[in-house]
Design a protein around this motif. Structure first.
Motif, PDB file in Angstrom:
ATOM      1  N   PRO A   1       0.830  -1.202   0.000  1.00 22.47           N
ATOM      2  CA  PRO A   1       0.000   0.000   0.000  1.00 22.47           C
ATOM      3  C   PRO A   1       0.869   1.259   0.000  1.00 22.47           C
ATOM      4  N   LEU A   2       0.286   2.351  -0.470  1.00 23.97           N
ATOM      5  CA  LEU A   2       1.016   3.620  -0.587  1.00 23.97           C
ATOM      6  C   LEU A   2       1.709   3.995   0.716  1.00 23.97           C
ATOM      7  N   ASP A   3       0.995   3.875   1.851  1.00 25.74           N
ATOM      8  CA  ASP A   3       1.596   4.358   3.101  1.00 25.74           C
ATOM      9  C   ASP A   3       2.689   3.430   3.627  1.00 25.74           C
ATOM     10  N   GLU A   4       2.896   2.287   2.971  1.00 27.16           N
ATOM     11  CA  GLU A   4       4.019   1.436   3.353  1.00 27.16           C
ATOM     12  C   GLU A   4       5.122   1.468   2.297  1.00 27.16           C
ATOM     13  N   SER A   5       4.902   2.240   1.245  1.00 18.39           N
ATOM     14  CA  SER A   5       5.917   2.325   0.194  1.00 18.39           C
ATOM     15  C   SER A   5       6.974   3.347   0.607  1.00 18.39           C
ATOM     16  N   ARG A   6       8.023   3.495  -0.219  1.00 19.71           N
ATOM     17  CA  ARG A   6       9.078   4.462   0.075  1.00 19.71           C
ATOM     18  C   ARG A   6       8.779   5.814  -0.567  1.00 19.71           C
ATOM     19  N   LEU A   7       7.653   5.896  -1.269  1.00 21.01           N
ATOM     20  CA  LEU A   7       7.311   7.141  -1.978  1.00 21.01           C
ATOM     21  C   LEU A   7       6.654   8.128  -1.019  1.00 21.01           C
ATOM     22  N   GLY A   8       7.267   9.291  -0.854  1.00 21.89           N
ATOM     23  CA  GLY A   8       6.683  10.325  -0.009  1.00 21.89           C
ATOM     24  C   GLY A   8       6.000  11.391  -0.848  1.00 21.89           C
ATOM     25  N   PRO A   9       5.161  12.234  -0.199  1.00 19.70           N
ATOM     26  CA  PRO A   9       4.412  13.255  -0.935  1.00 19.70           C
ATOM     27  C   PRO A   9       5.304  14.214  -1.722  1.00 19.70           C
ATOM     28  N   SER A  10       6.449  14.611  -1.147  1.00 19.26           N
ATOM     29  CA  SER A  10       7.247  15.612  -1.865  1.00 19.26           C
ATOM     30  C   SER A  10       7.943  14.983  -3.079  1.00 19.26           C
ATOM     31  N   ALA A  11       8.407  13.735  -2.947  1.00 27.46           N
ATOM     32  CA  ALA A  11       9.030  13.075  -4.099  1.00 27.46           C
ATOM     33  C   ALA A  11       8.000  12.863  -5.210  1.00 27.46           C
ATOM     34  N   PHE A  12       6.771  12.513  -4.801  1.00 26.10           N
ATOM     35  CA  PHE A  12       5.702  12.344  -5.795  1.00 26.10           C
ATOM     36  C   PHE A  12       5.434  13.658  -6.515  1.00 26.10           C
ATOM     37  N   ARG A  13       5.333  14.742  -5.735  1.00 30.45           N
ATOM     38  CA  ARG A  13       5.065  16.052  -6.341  1.00 30.45           C
ATOM     39  C   ARG A  13       6.175  16.404  -7.331  1.00 30.45           C
ATOM     40  N   ASP A  14       7.440  16.221  -6.919  1.00 31.72           N
ATOM     41  CA  ASP A  14       8.555  16.578  -7.794  1.00 31.72           C
ATOM     42  C   ASP A  14       8.521  15.753  -9.082  1.00 31.72           C
ATOM     43  N   ALA A  15       8.196  14.463  -8.949  1.00 34.31           N
ATOM     44  CA  ALA A  15       8.142  13.596 -10.136  1.00 34.31           C
ATOM     45  C   ALA A  15       7.024  14.061 -11.074  1.00 34.31           C
ATOM     46  N   ALA A  16       5.861  14.386 -10.489  1.00 34.97           N
ATOM     47  CA  ALA A  16       4.728  14.828 -11.309  1.00 34.97           C
ATOM     48  C   ALA A  16       5.060  16.137 -12.019  1.00 34.97           C
ATOM     49  N   LEU A  17       5.820  17.010 -11.337  1.00 36.52           N
ATOM     50  CA  LEU A  17       6.181  18.280 -11.967  1.00 36.52           C
ATOM     51  C   LEU A  17       7.217  18.080 -13.073  1.00 36.52           C
TER      52      LEU A  17
ATOM     53  N   ASP B   1       8.054   4.019 -10.162  1.00 36.93           N
ATOM     54  CA  ASP B   1       8.338   2.656  -9.734  1.00 36.93           C
ATOM     55  C   ASP B   1       9.590   2.613  -8.852  1.00 36.93           C
ATOM     56  N   VAL B   2      10.631   3.343  -9.279  1.00 39.59           N
ATOM     57  CA  VAL B   2      11.881   3.399  -8.506  1.00 39.59           C
ATOM     58  C   VAL B   2      11.625   4.049  -7.146  1.00 39.59           C
ATOM     59  N   LEU B   3      10.922   5.178  -7.155  1.00 35.15           N
ATOM     60  CA  LEU B   3      10.650   5.897  -5.905  1.00 35.15           C
ATOM     61  C   LEU B   3       9.781   5.059  -4.972  1.00 35.15           C
TER      62      LEU B   3
ATOM     63  N   GLU C   1      12.187   2.114  -3.764  1.00 37.39           N
ATOM     64  CA  GLU C   1      13.478   2.420  -3.142  1.00 37.39           C
ATOM     65  C   GLU C   1      13.533   3.777  -2.471  1.00 37.39           C
ATOM     66  N   GLY C   2      12.588   4.656  -2.781  1.00 36.55           N
ATOM     67  CA  GLY C   2      12.606   5.987  -2.188  1.00 36.55           C
ATOM     68  C   GLY C   2      13.643   6.881  -2.843  1.00 36.55           C
ATOM     69  N   GLY C   3      13.941   8.019  -2.210  1.00 33.78           N
ATOM     70  CA  GLY C   3      14.914   8.970  -2.747  1.00 33.78           C
ATOM     71  C   GLY C   3      14.237  10.201  -3.317  1.00 33.78           C
ATOM     72  N   GLU C   4      15.075  11.114  -3.830  1.00 34.70           N
ATOM     73  CA  GLU C   4      14.529  12.353  -4.407  1.00 34.70           C
ATOM     74  C   GLU C   4      14.264  12.144  -5.895  1.00 34.70           C
ATOM     75  N   ALA C   5      13.183  12.751  -6.369  1.00 30.17           N
ATOM     76  CA  ALA C   5      12.747  12.523  -7.746  1.00 30.17           C
ATOM     77  C   ALA C   5      13.824  12.920  -8.752  1.00 30.17           C
ATOM     78  N   GLU C   6      14.377  14.128  -8.598  1.00 32.10           N
ATOM     79  CA  GLU C   6      15.327  14.653  -9.577  1.00 32.10           C
ATOM     80  C   GLU C   6      16.581  13.759  -9.661  1.00 32.10           C
ATOM     81  N   ARG C   7      17.096  13.389  -8.480  1.00 28.17           N
ATOM     82  CA  ARG C   7      18.310  12.581  -8.456  1.00 28.17           C
ATOM     83  C   ARG C   7      18.048  11.187  -9.051  1.00 28.17           C
ATOM     84  N   ARG C   8      16.895  10.606  -8.683  1.00 24.21           N
ATOM     85  CA  ARG C   8      16.549   9.278  -9.197  1.00 24.21           C
ATOM     86  C   ARG C   8      16.337   9.305 -10.703  1.00 24.21           C
ATOM     87  N   ALA C   9      15.735  10.392 -11.204  1.00 30.81           N
ATOM     88  CA  ALA C   9      15.514  10.503 -12.652  1.00 30.81           C
ATOM     89  C   ALA C   9      16.861  10.556 -13.371  1.00 30.81           C
ATOM     90  N   GLY C  10      17.825  11.288 -12.783  1.00 30.00           N
ATOM     91  CA  GLY C  10      19.156  11.388 -13.370  1.00 30.00           C
ATOM     92  C   GLY C  10      19.863  10.045 -13.367  1.00 30.00           C
TER      93      GLY C  10
END
Ligand SMILES: [Zn+2]
Length: 495
Positions: A362-378, A395-397, A400-409
């Protein structure tokens, strides 16, 4: 059945585990992941002589949040009592709880009543206490895990104002949604983070006093609670119609046979020999603190939902967000109600819930947080990544979590704006698909989409579809013109 008519009265007691980092009266981790049984303990939560409890400020804050969200008055001076009883999961022999002066009192929560009108369910009290250990039974053995002992627990008690299993079910569903939305508790029922008890009684119509109540314990789910209440109403009416009497008792729910059964006769409050907790002085709750907590509260749950509907989300969208416990997540991702909220909501529903389904997390047990999601969507919105790259990034976020910009790179997901590489891919696709090109020249405009798909595939997920699409159209026009120059044959229009 006789012709006697009864009025049903239901009161609901809900326990929720608070989402704090540490326990209620010690610094042991609350609900630690991956800690072996009985290791997240200390002299305080084991109740060893000489240890002293200290109140967890964050648990009190979450209690205030819940009290305010449920329209309760917050008492300015509260204290804790010891509730004494004997049970294998109660290692101290007493539970620190509240009886005389709870944290919050006299609130309400609105539901749609059985008559179809809005009904404000009176909430009698919201109080803080500590959880017990967890027992696990297997065969003849019972095992005990003390890690849960002393975890912060909140109890929310309604007045006896509900009239049916349906009203009780609607109340607990709404209560859960509000608590999750406000970040008070994750309320995962299967993990025991939310436990519901319903007190059910019936009395002949017009009777001045309530009937004898039975308390139905810890139903596994809200639909179970409703079934149990409805069964209990039928059972009590049957007993009274047959001239019998009822006893005050605690009953369990047997879901296989769809019936309640006696567990024990019910204790009254005086059986617990409550007395003020001698190791904790009364707690003054600074009104300025309550005001600050109130000022920091998010938009109320109902206003937030109404706002989403007003911005163009459908009731089904909101339902999907609610069922996935994602309203609070969405609120954090799109902190101001702007036009991005709807966009983020659609992305959540379409892409993130798909991940929840495919991974089983489920979302609340994943490593994806609201700010990383927002950054990815932007990143997607601003054309920095393409749709397929966005899904890969999510999928990566998610895993595994992390920041959207860095993970995209790291995953090379930023779009390729190298027009030369795209042109090369187009030439290759044209060379490999002479028949499609011929069809296009003969007026079959629709083959353009097939060519676009093949070109996208050739350039990979780093390509921005808008750039590829533009370059492809230029190349196709060029093909047409080349033919026109050669034999004046024009591609036919769509008709
Ligand atoms: Zn402890």
């Amino acid at each position: 059945m006789s012709g006697r008519k009864y009025v049903t009265t239901v009161g609901v007691e809900v326990h929720v585990e608070l989402a704090t980092r540490t326990k209620m009266f010690c610094s042991c981790l609350n609900a630690p992941q991956g800690v072996a049984p009985n290791l997240a303990t200390c002299p305080v939560c084991l109740g060893l002589p000489g240890s002293l409890p200290v109140i967890n400020r964050e648990a009190v804050r979450l209690g205030i949040v819940a009290a305010l969200a449920l329209n309760c008055a917050v008492n300015p001076r509260i204290w804790f009592e010891r509730k004494n009883y004997v049970y294998p999961d109660l290692v101290k022999g007493y539970q620190i709880s509240q009886i005389a002066m709870p944290l919050g009192e006299r609130g309400w929560l609105a539901i749609i009543g059985d008559d179809g009108a809005e009904k404000k369910v009176a909430i009698n009290r919201v109080h803080l206490e500590e959880d017990t250990a967890r027992l696990a039974h297997s065969g003849d053995n019972s095992l005990i895990d003390v890690n849960r002992s002393g975890a912060p627990l909140m109890e929310i008690v309604t007045d006896a104002v509900l009239r049916s299993g349906r009203e009780a079910e609607e109340y607990v569903r709404k209560l859960r949604a509000i608590l999750v939305y406000n970040g008070v508790s994750r309320c995962r029922i299967q993990r025991g983070e939310m436990r519901v008890e319903a007190n059910v009684s019936i009395a002949p119509e017009g009777a001045k006093e309530l009937g004898v109540r039975s308390e139905i314990k810890n139903q596994a789910g809200f639909n179970h609670m409703r079934s149990a209440v409805e069964y209990e109403v039928r059972r009590q009416a049957g007993a009274l119609d047959a001239g019998g009497t009822l006893r005050q008792e605690t009953r369990g729910w047997d879901d296989v046979n769809q019936r309640t059964f006696v567990q024990r006769s019910k204790e009254d409050a005086h059986d617990y020999r409550y007395f003020p907790e001698p190791d904790l002085p009364p707690l003054n709750i600074d009104p300025a603190w309550v005001a600050a907590v109130e000022a920091a509260l998010p938009t109320g749950y109902e206003d937030y939902v109404a706002g989403l509907l007003g911005q163009g989300l459908t009731a089904a969208d909101v339902d999907a967000l609610s069922r996935n416990d994602a309203l609070g997540f969405l609120r954090l991702a799109a902190s101001a109600m702007g036009d991005k909220t709807v966009l983020f909501a659609k992305r959540l529903i379409k892409d993130v819930f798909a991940l929840a389904n495919s991974t089983g997390v489920p979302l609340d047990e994943s490593r994806l947080g609201p700010s990383a999601f927002r950054d990815a969507a932007l990143l997607l919105e601003n054309g920095k990544i393409a749709a397929e790259g966005f899904r890969t990034l999510l999928d990566v976020l998610y895993r595994e979590g992390g920041e959207a910009e860095r993970r995209a790179g790291e995953n090379q997901l930023f779009v390729e704006t190298d027009a030369g590489a795209v042109a090369e891919a187009i030439s290759k696709v044209f060379a490999e698909n002479p028949r499609l090109i011929e069809d296009f020249k003969n007026g079959k405009i629709a083959v353009r989409n097939a060519l676009l798909g093949r070109t996208m595939k050739a350039v990979g997920k780093r390509a921005d579809p808008r750039v590829v699409s533009g370059l492809l159209d230029q190349a196709l026009q060029h093909q047409g013109r080349a033919d026109h120059d050669r034999d004046t044959r024009l591609p036919r229009g769509k008709s």
